[in-house]
Design an enzyme around this catalytic site. Structure first.
Site, PDB file in Angstrom:
ATOM      1  N   MET A   1      21.915  27.045  44.487  1.00 27.83           N
ATOM      2  CA  MET A   1      21.731  28.161  43.535  1.00 27.83           C
ATOM      3  C   MET A   1      20.249  28.401  43.322  1.00 27.83           C
ATOM      4  O   MET A   1      19.489  27.441  43.136  1.00 27.83           O
ATOM      5  CB  MET A   1      22.374  27.803  42.197  1.00 27.83           C
ATOM      6  CG  MET A   1      23.843  27.467  42.309  1.00 27.83           C
ATOM      7  SD  MET A   1      24.487  27.001  40.699  1.00 27.83           S
ATOM      8  CE  MET A   1      26.176  26.610  41.137  1.00 27.83           C
TER       9      MET A   1
ATOM     10  N   SER B   1      32.768  19.002  45.472  1.00 31.32           N
ATOM     11  CA  SER B   1      31.439  19.624  45.299  1.00 31.32           C
ATOM     12  C   SER B   1      30.543  18.677  44.516  1.00 31.32           C
ATOM     13  O   SER B   1      30.833  18.357  43.352  1.00 31.32           O
ATOM     14  CB  SER B   1      31.563  20.937  44.534  1.00 31.32           C
ATOM     15  OG  SER B   1      30.272  21.294  44.049  1.00 31.32           O
TER      16      SER B   1
ATOM     17  N   ASP C   1      26.453  23.032  46.762  1.00 33.97           N
ATOM     18  CA  ASP C   1      26.252  24.326  46.099  1.00 33.97           C
ATOM     19  C   ASP C   1      24.777  24.588  45.870  1.00 33.97           C
ATOM     20  O   ASP C   1      24.139  23.911  45.059  1.00 33.97           O
ATOM     21  CB  ASP C   1      26.968  24.318  44.742  1.00 33.97           C
ATOM     22  CG  ASP C   1      28.462  24.471  44.908  1.00 33.97           C
ATOM     23  OD1 ASP C   1      28.883  25.411  45.599  1.00 33.97           O
ATOM     24  OD2 ASP C   1      29.204  23.646  44.345  1.00 33.97           O
TER      25      ASP C   1
ATOM     26  N   HIS D   1      27.226  25.947  50.673  1.00 34.54           N
ATOM     27  CA  HIS D   1      27.536  27.232  50.030  1.00 34.54           C
ATOM     28  C   HIS D   1      26.249  27.785  49.423  1.00 34.54           C
ATOM     29  O   HIS D   1      25.752  27.257  48.430  1.00 34.54           O
ATOM     30  CB  HIS D   1      28.612  26.966  48.960  1.00 34.54           C
ATOM     31  CG  HIS D   1      28.999  28.154  48.158  1.00 34.54           C
ATOM     32  ND1 HIS D   1      29.730  28.046  46.984  1.00 34.54           N
ATOM     33  CD2 HIS D   1      28.788  29.490  48.337  1.00 34.54           C
ATOM     34  CE1 HIS D   1      29.927  29.251  46.487  1.00 34.54           C
ATOM     35  NE2 HIS D   1      29.370  30.141  47.272  1.00 34.54           N
TER      36      HIS D   1
ATOM     37  N   MET E   1      35.810  33.111  45.736  1.00 31.76           N
ATOM     38  CA  MET E   1      35.343  32.509  44.477  1.00 31.76           C
ATOM     39  C   MET E   1      36.399  32.745  43.403  1.00 31.76           C
ATOM     40  O   MET E   1      36.786  33.886  43.150  1.00 31.76           O
ATOM     41  CB  MET E   1      34.016  33.130  44.028  1.00 31.76           C
ATOM     42  CG  MET E   1      32.802  32.756  44.848  1.00 31.76           C
ATOM     43  SD  MET E   1      32.489  30.986  45.033  1.00 31.76           S
ATOM     44  CE  MET E   1      32.383  30.428  43.324  1.00 31.76           C
TER      45      MET E   1
ATOM     46  N   MET F   1      24.377  30.240  47.322  1.00 37.01           N
ATOM     47  CA  MET F   1      24.448  31.279  46.287  1.00 37.01           C
ATOM     48  C   MET F   1      23.011  31.713  46.019  1.00 37.01           C
ATOM     49  O   MET F   1      22.438  31.458  44.956  1.00 37.01           O
ATOM     50  CB  MET F   1      25.112  30.710  45.025  1.00 37.01           C
ATOM     51  CG  MET F   1      26.605  30.525  45.193  1.00 37.01           C
ATOM     52  SD  MET F   1      27.292  29.396  43.962  1.00 37.01           S
ATOM     53  CE  MET F   1      26.941  27.857  44.768  1.00 37.01           C
TER      54      MET F   1
ATOM     55  N   ASP G   1      37.098  28.263  45.601  1.00 38.46           N
ATOM     56  CA  ASP G   1      36.033  27.516  44.927  1.00 38.46           C
ATOM     57  C   ASP G   1      35.926  27.940  43.475  1.00 38.46           C
ATOM     58  O   ASP G   1      35.638  29.102  43.181  1.00 38.46           O
ATOM     59  CB  ASP G   1      34.718  27.800  45.676  1.00 38.46           C
ATOM     60  CG  ASP G   1      33.544  26.995  45.156  1.00 38.46           C
ATOM     61  OD1 ASP G   1      33.712  26.186  44.233  1.00 38.46           O
ATOM     62  OD2 ASP G   1      32.437  27.187  45.705  1.00 38.46           O
TER      63      ASP G   1
ATOM     64  N   HIS H   1      31.093  19.434  49.729  1.00 38.62           N
ATOM     65  CA  HIS H   1      30.664  20.812  49.486  1.00 38.62           C
ATOM     66  C   HIS H   1      29.341  20.786  48.715  1.00 38.62           C
ATOM     67  O   HIS H   1      29.218  20.113  47.683  1.00 38.62           O
ATOM     68  CB  HIS H   1      31.756  21.519  48.680  1.00 38.62           C
ATOM     69  CG  HIS H   1      31.530  22.959  48.386  1.00 38.62           C
ATOM     70  ND1 HIS H   1      31.885  23.969  49.250  1.00 38.62           N
ATOM     71  CD2 HIS H   1      31.000  23.564  47.287  1.00 38.62           C
ATOM     72  CE1 HIS H   1      31.588  25.146  48.694  1.00 38.62           C
ATOM     73  NE2 HIS H   1      31.048  24.924  47.513  1.00 38.62           N
TER      74      HIS H   1
HETATM   75  C1  DX5 Z   1      30.371  27.418  41.351  1.00 38.64           C
HETATM   76  C2  DX5 Z   1      30.251  26.551  42.600  1.00 38.64           C
HETATM   77  C3  DX5 Z   1      31.357  25.586  42.718  1.00 38.64           C
HETATM   78  C4  DX5 Z   1      31.402  24.555  41.627  1.00 38.64           C
HETATM   79  C5  DX5 Z   1      32.847  24.274  41.368  1.00 38.64           C
HETATM   80  O1  DX5 Z   1      29.343  28.333  41.311  1.00 38.64           O
HETATM   81  O2  DX5 Z   1      30.234  27.322  43.770  1.00 38.64           O
HETATM   82  O3  DX5 Z   1      31.414  24.966  43.997  1.00 38.64           O
HETATM   83  O4  DX5 Z   1      30.749  23.362  41.952  1.00 38.64           O
HETATM   84  O5  DX5 Z   1      32.919  23.524  40.230  1.00 38.64           O
HETATM   85  P1  DX5 Z   1      34.276  23.292  39.450  1.00 38.64           P
HETATM   86  O6  DX5 Z   1      35.230  22.641  40.414  1.00 38.64           O
HETATM   87  O7  DX5 Z   1      33.856  22.385  38.342  1.00 38.64           O
HETATM   88  O8  DX5 Z   1      34.755  24.634  38.992  1.00 38.64           O
HETATM   89 ZN    ZN Z   2      30.638  26.281  45.896  1.00 33.76          ZN
END
Ligand code: DX5
Ligand code: ZN
Length: 228
Positions: free
Chosen positions: A40, A11, A38, A70, A141, A72, A179, A36
């Site tokens: 947000m 990620s 992310d 992904h 998650m 969010m 994840d 990956h």
């Molecule tokens: C969390 C994300 C993850 C995050 C994982 O909200 O969806 O993908 O990047 O990070 P680590 O591996 O550091 O927990």
């Molecule tokens: Zn993620």
């Protein structure tokens, strides 16, 4: 698309964005085949990360990596087109953010992408059972989404096992992704519980030797799957 499983998905949330291309190349050198991303929005989760322009840049840096996006975010339907245009191969939305989940899944497919659904640690598997036949991937998650570097929540192992059983019973072939908090300490457990796509952010990008870390995590996962 065929993959050897299990597969690590670094990620880029934890990457150094001043040298993002170089860091993605380091993942590739270490054998990564997925990346990956992310996304947000500061509403669905209490943090803001980056948008489709960064996904497009990551995809340009490594067009051969499978681009796993992904979301969010609230109201993901409004943004699916821009992430598909940015190069997403697969788009995952959250069950908790989608009142019309079936419609959203088909919208993702209509844009030529594979479709995934994620569930938060407090969301039971039963809430996505009605759409399991329509999915390419289920994302469990293992932290509350919003931040990298959090500790793995052990109770999510049961959900991985439950989903693996459901997949066997139904004859479905969606991928099972985990994840959050995946590291050298937890990767064997998640593989043994059934995960086949393993997202790892800080355990990859906080390392001084990214390629070697990717290779090591992938080897640990492959070995653990032989005994799963
Ligand atoms: C969390 C994300 C993850 C995050 C994982 O909200 O969806 O993908 O990047 O990070 P680590 O591996 O550091 O927990
Ligand atoms: Zn993620």
């Amino acid at each position: 698309m065929e993959f050897d499983l299990p597969k690590l998905a670094p990620s880029i949330l934890a990457a150094d964005f001043t040298i993002l291309g170089e860091q993605i190349h380091a993942c590739e050198t270490g054998g990564a085949q997925w990346i990956h991303c992310d996304i947000m929005d500061g509403h669905f989760v209490p943090n803001i990360s980056y948008g489709a322009d960064i996904v497009a840049a990551a995809h340009r840096a490594a067009p051969n990596l499978f681009c796993d996006v992904h979301l969010m975010i609230e109201q993901p339907d409004h943004y699916i087109e821009s992430f598909a245009d940015a190069g997403a191969d697969l788009i995952t939305v959250h069950q908790e953010a989608c009142p019309h989940l079936h419609r959203t899944i088909h919208l993702i497919r209509d844009h030529g992408c594979m479709a995934g659904v994620a569930i938060n640690p407090a969301t039971p598997v039963s809430l996505i059972e009605p759409v399991l036949n329509d999915l390419d991937l289920v994302l469990v998650m293992s932290v509350n989404p919003g931040f990298g570097g959090q500790s793995f929540i052990e109770s999510t192992l049961d959900k991985l096992e439950q989903l693996r059983r459901l997949r066997e019973e139904s004859g479905n072939s969606w991928l099972l992704e985990v994840d959050g908090g995946v590291s050298e300490e937890t990767i064997e457990q998640v593989v043994q519980a059934g995960a086949d796509i393993l997202v790892a952010g800080s355990s990859v990008f906080r390392s001084k030797a990214i390629s070697e870390r990717v290779q090591k995590l992938q080897e640990m996962a492959s070995r653990a799957s032989e005994t799963a």
